[in-house]
Write an enzyme that holds these catalytic residues in place. Structure first.
Site, PDB file in Angstrom:
ATOM      1  N   GLU A  81      27.580  45.239  35.180  1.00 33.75           N
ATOM      2  CA  GLU A  81      28.120  45.774  36.421  1.00 33.75           C
ATOM      3  C   GLU A  81      27.012  45.951  37.349  1.00 33.75           C
ATOM      4  O   GLU A  81      25.947  46.864  37.112  1.00 33.75           O
ATOM      5  CB  GLU A  81      28.962  46.768  36.069  1.00 33.75           C
ATOM      6  CG  GLU A  81      30.359  46.836  35.471  1.00 33.75           C
ATOM      7  CD  GLU A  81      31.039  47.968  35.498  1.00 33.75           C
ATOM      8  OE1 GLU A  81      30.921  48.879  36.424  1.00 33.75           O
ATOM      9  OE2 GLU A  81      32.095  48.000  34.724  1.00 33.75           O
ATOM     10  N   ASN A  94      25.134  48.817  33.176  1.00 32.45           N
ATOM     11  CA  ASN A  94      25.869  49.051  34.344  1.00 32.45           C
ATOM     12  C   ASN A  94      25.109  50.038  35.391  1.00 32.45           C
ATOM     13  O   ASN A  94      24.721  51.020  34.791  1.00 32.45           O
ATOM     14  CB  ASN A  94      27.288  49.686  34.033  1.00 32.45           C
ATOM     15  CG  ASN A  94      28.079  48.736  33.567  1.00 32.45           C
ATOM     16  OD1 ASN A  94      27.993  47.625  33.027  1.00 32.45           O
ATOM     17  ND2 ASN A  94      29.337  49.154  33.174  1.00 32.45           N
ATOM     18  N   GLU A 109      30.975  51.796  29.225  1.00 35.70           N
ATOM     19  CA  GLU A 109      30.830  53.219  29.633  1.00 35.70           C
ATOM     20  C   GLU A 109      31.538  54.450  28.970  1.00 35.70           C
ATOM     21  O   GLU A 109      32.223  55.081  29.387  1.00 35.70           O
ATOM     22  CB  GLU A 109      31.177  53.345  31.149  1.00 35.70           C
ATOM     23  CG  GLU A 109      30.265  52.336  32.107  1.00 35.70           C
ATOM     24  CD  GLU A 109      30.393  52.562  33.669  1.00 35.70           C
ATOM     25  OE1 GLU A 109      31.172  53.487  33.916  1.00 35.70           O
ATOM     26  OE2 GLU A 109      29.825  51.975  34.206  1.00 35.70           O
ATOM     27  N   HIS A 136      38.255  49.646  28.108  1.00 36.19           N
ATOM     28  CA  HIS A 136      37.834  49.842  29.503  1.00 36.19           C
ATOM     29  C   HIS A 136      38.910  50.925  30.209  1.00 36.19           C
ATOM     30  O   HIS A 136      39.385  50.842  31.107  1.00 36.19           O
ATOM     31  CB  HIS A 136      37.701  48.684  30.597  1.00 36.19           C
ATOM     32  CG  HIS A 136      36.915  48.995  31.689  1.00 36.19           C
ATOM     33  ND1 HIS A 136      35.970  48.113  32.431  1.00 36.19           N
ATOM     34  CD2 HIS A 136      36.828  49.939  32.764  1.00 36.19           C
ATOM     35  CE1 HIS A 136      35.503  48.707  33.567  1.00 36.19           C
ATOM     36  NE2 HIS A 136      35.953  49.687  33.529  1.00 36.19           N
ATOM     37  N   TYR A 178      23.989  51.234  39.188  1.00 38.46           N
ATOM     38  CA  TYR A 178      24.671  51.269  40.652  1.00 38.46           C
ATOM     39  C   TYR A 178      23.509  52.086  41.566  1.00 38.46           C
ATOM     40  O   TYR A 178      23.367  51.738  42.575  1.00 38.46           O
ATOM     41  CB  TYR A 178      25.742  51.988  40.911  1.00 38.46           C
ATOM     42  CG  TYR A 178      26.980  51.138  40.127  1.00 38.46           C
ATOM     43  CD1 TYR A 178      27.677  50.060  40.992  1.00 38.46           C
ATOM     44  CD2 TYR A 178      27.420  51.285  38.965  1.00 38.46           C
ATOM     45  CE1 TYR A 178      28.810  49.331  40.614  1.00 38.46           C
ATOM     46  CE2 TYR A 178      28.541  50.488  38.538  1.00 38.46           C
ATOM     47  CZ  TYR A 178      29.185  49.511  39.173  1.00 38.46           C
ATOM     48  OH  TYR A 178      30.251  48.831  38.877  1.00 38.46           O
ATOM     49  N   ARG A 233      34.058  38.682  33.435  1.00 34.57           N
ATOM     50  CA  ARG A 233      34.125  39.760  32.608  1.00 34.57           C
ATOM     51  C   ARG A 233      35.497  40.645  33.079  1.00 34.57           C
ATOM     52  O   ARG A 233      35.797  40.925  34.069  1.00 34.57           O
ATOM     53  CB  ARG A 233      33.036  40.715  32.850  1.00 34.57           C
ATOM     54  CG  ARG A 233      32.874  42.190  31.895  1.00 34.57           C
ATOM     55  CD  ARG A 233      31.699  42.811  32.196  1.00 34.57           C
ATOM     56  NE  ARG A 233      31.637  43.734  31.585  1.00 34.57           N
ATOM     57  CZ  ARG A 233      31.886  45.314  31.947  1.00 34.57           C
ATOM     58  NH1 ARG A 233      32.210  45.523  33.119  1.00 34.57           N
ATOM     59  NH2 ARG A 233      31.570  46.383  31.354  1.00 34.57           N
TER      60      ARG A 233
HETATM   61  C1  FCB Z   1      31.977  51.710  36.830  1.00 36.45           C
HETATM   62  C2  FCB Z   1      33.167  51.426  36.162  1.00 36.45           C
HETATM   63  C3  FCB Z   1      33.802  50.143  36.969  1.00 36.45           C
HETATM   64  C4  FCB Z   1      34.082  50.653  38.256  1.00 36.45           C
HETATM   65  C5  FCB Z   1      32.364  50.752  38.957  1.00 36.45           C
HETATM   66  C6  FCB Z   1      32.553  51.299  40.356  1.00 36.45           C
HETATM   67  O1  FCB Z   1      31.553  52.884  36.320  1.00 36.45           O
HETATM   68  O2  FCB Z   1      32.650  50.798  35.017  1.00 36.45           O
HETATM   69  O3  FCB Z   1      35.222  50.165  36.384  1.00 36.45           O
HETATM   70  O4  FCB Z   1      34.981  51.689  38.926  1.00 36.45           O
HETATM   71  O5  FCB Z   1      31.838  52.011  38.078  1.00 36.45           O
END
Ligand code: FCB
Length: 451
Positions: A352, A294, A168, A123, A296, A79
């Protein structure tokens, strides 16, 4: 964690990613125009130590070697994002053939290595001339984006089979136009609301272009989705969690999948409504093929007794990454299951997931990163659990293949499974890279009956 728990269906896409401004460098090469991130990063105080993406990983020149690393990894898909300022340097008008040539070469090289290209059309690197003309809060930016997408499709539409329109939109709109922590650094809620709506509309228009020019391609969008939990079972805390979920998740999910903005959040933001015109919401909610997730970390919140915004409740006993984000792998399973229940997308792809840790290259030159490996293993395990529960998750992309420019944090946050020694740009696969290689090989072996 036992390998059995990482069992993933045959055909599951093992990917990794990066984005144009974060890894390409070569900002003056072959007629590239200036983006809002070039401008923003050059302003004093915007990024850590004034760092910029001018050189980054020099992926623009070093991609053949990096594709070699992907091949050795056994990667199924890569990607990356296409830099709008390389393709249309002024944002509107002339298409820069030399800029498209780069992505043409990149796509061909990936395909030759047996790796599926997963380009993202936006992006965060808006051409600066468009920002000067109003940026994402201006509706005309959507038309400019549509023309850029047409140019990209005309060139790559014969070979690319999976497109992500936008990465995002929430971060691009709110971190860039309301909080001012990302480019273009504005601090206006009204601008952010308009930007968010126009980014969604840009997604809808881009999807139409892709459908028209490449009917067999799969189209999706990547949202940053963060599961929100109430700090207690009390009604007030649950309402606070619902509110934050509305602000960060439903504000984007509902228009995309239901064609409406969520009523509770519209009421919350009643003084700055999104600038909806005509059948915008129909355009935004046309069916797509996959939802990119995405993820985290998670949020835990409680109600503010004073009636203000939900209050974040720190989790001091939990592990945190160097971003200060709580490590909460089961949140990914919860999120995927919830998306299936509430929105029924035909396919989910984790576009992500990953972790920043302070990697140290030890005396023998290797990089041991056990925390990152644990993080990835636990989150991939959570994906496997969601699939067992019947959720259609078709792929997982590690963020990131290479350490890269982490926006306002500059080069101080390393997410890569490949270490980049910035002074020399040497690549050093980390222990997590070898772990991922083994996961992929085991999964392929199991699928072909050899494992
Ligand atoms: C996301 C972004 C990516 C990177 C990660 C850690 O928000 O899409 O570009 O910065 O976080």
């Amino acid at each position: 964690m036992s390998p059995a728990r990482l069992e993933l269906p045959s055909g599951f896409i093992f990917g990794a990613g990066g984005s144009a401004y974060q890894m390409e460098g070569a900002v003056d090469a072959d007629g590239r125009g200036v983006s809002i991130w070039d401008r923003f990063a050059a302003e004093p105080g915007r990024t850590r130590n004034g760092e910029t993406g001018t050189v980054a990983c020099d992926f623009y020149h070093r991609y053949p070697g990096d594709i070699g690393l992907m091949k050795e990894l056994g990667l199924g898909a890569f990607r990356f994002s296409i830099a709008w300022p390389r393709v249309v340097p002024s944002g509107t008008g002339r298409v820069n053939r030399a800029g498209l040539d780069f992505y043409d070469r990149l796509v061909d090289a990936l395909l030759a290595a047996g790796i599926e290209p997963y380009p993202v059309l936006y992006h965060w690197d808006l051409p600066q001339p468009l920002e000067d003309a109003g940026g994402w809060p201006a509706r005309a930016t959507v038309d400019a984006f549509t023309a850029y997408v047409e140019a990209v499709l005309d060139r790559l539409g014969d070979r690319v089979t999976s497109w992500t329109t936008c990465n995002e939109p929430r971060v691009a709109a709110f971190t860039g136009y309301q909080q001012g922590l990302h480019a273009p650094g504005r601090t206006s809620l009204a601008d952010a609301m308009a930007a968010a709506h126009h980014l969604l509309l840009a997604h809808g228009r881009a999807a139409q272009v892709i459908r028209a020019r490449s009917p067999r391609a799969r189209v999706g969008i990547s949202l940053d989705l963060t599961p929100v939990y109430p700090a207690s079972d009390g009604a007030a805390d649950r309402a606070a969690a619902r509110r934050l979920d509305g602000l960060v998740n439903r504000w984007f999910l509902d228009p995309l999948w239901r064609g409406v903005y969520p009523a509770d959040i519209l009421a919350h933001w009643r003084s700055t409504p999104p600038p909806v015109v005509g059948d915008d919401l129909l355009t935004i909610s046309r069916p797509i093929d996959f939802l990119g997730v995405n993820m985290y970390h998670r949020h835990v919140v409680r109600a503010d007794p004073g009636g203000g915004d939900p209050v974040h409740v720190p989790q001091p006993a939990a592990k945190h990454t160097e971003m200060g984000w709580e490590v909460f792998p089961s949140g990914l399973e919860d999120l995927l299951c919830r998306l299936r229940t509430d929105y029924r997308p035909p396919s989910l792809i984790v576009t992500e997931n990953g972790a920043a840790y302070e990697d140290v290259r030890i005396h023998d030159g290797r990089v041991q990163d056990p925390e990152r490996r644990d993080y990835l293993e636990a989150h991939l395990g959570s994906v496997a659990a969601a699939i067992r529960a019947g959720v259609p998750v078709d792929g997982y992309f590690v963020w990131a293949l290479l350490d890269n420019f982490e926006w306002a944090h500059g080069y101080a946050r390393r997410f890569g499974i490949v270490f980049v020694d910035y002074p020399t740009l040497e690549r050093v696969p980390k222990a997590s890279y070898y772990w991922y290689r083994d996961v992929i090989a085991r999964s392929r072996g199991a699928a072909s009956g050899a494992g």
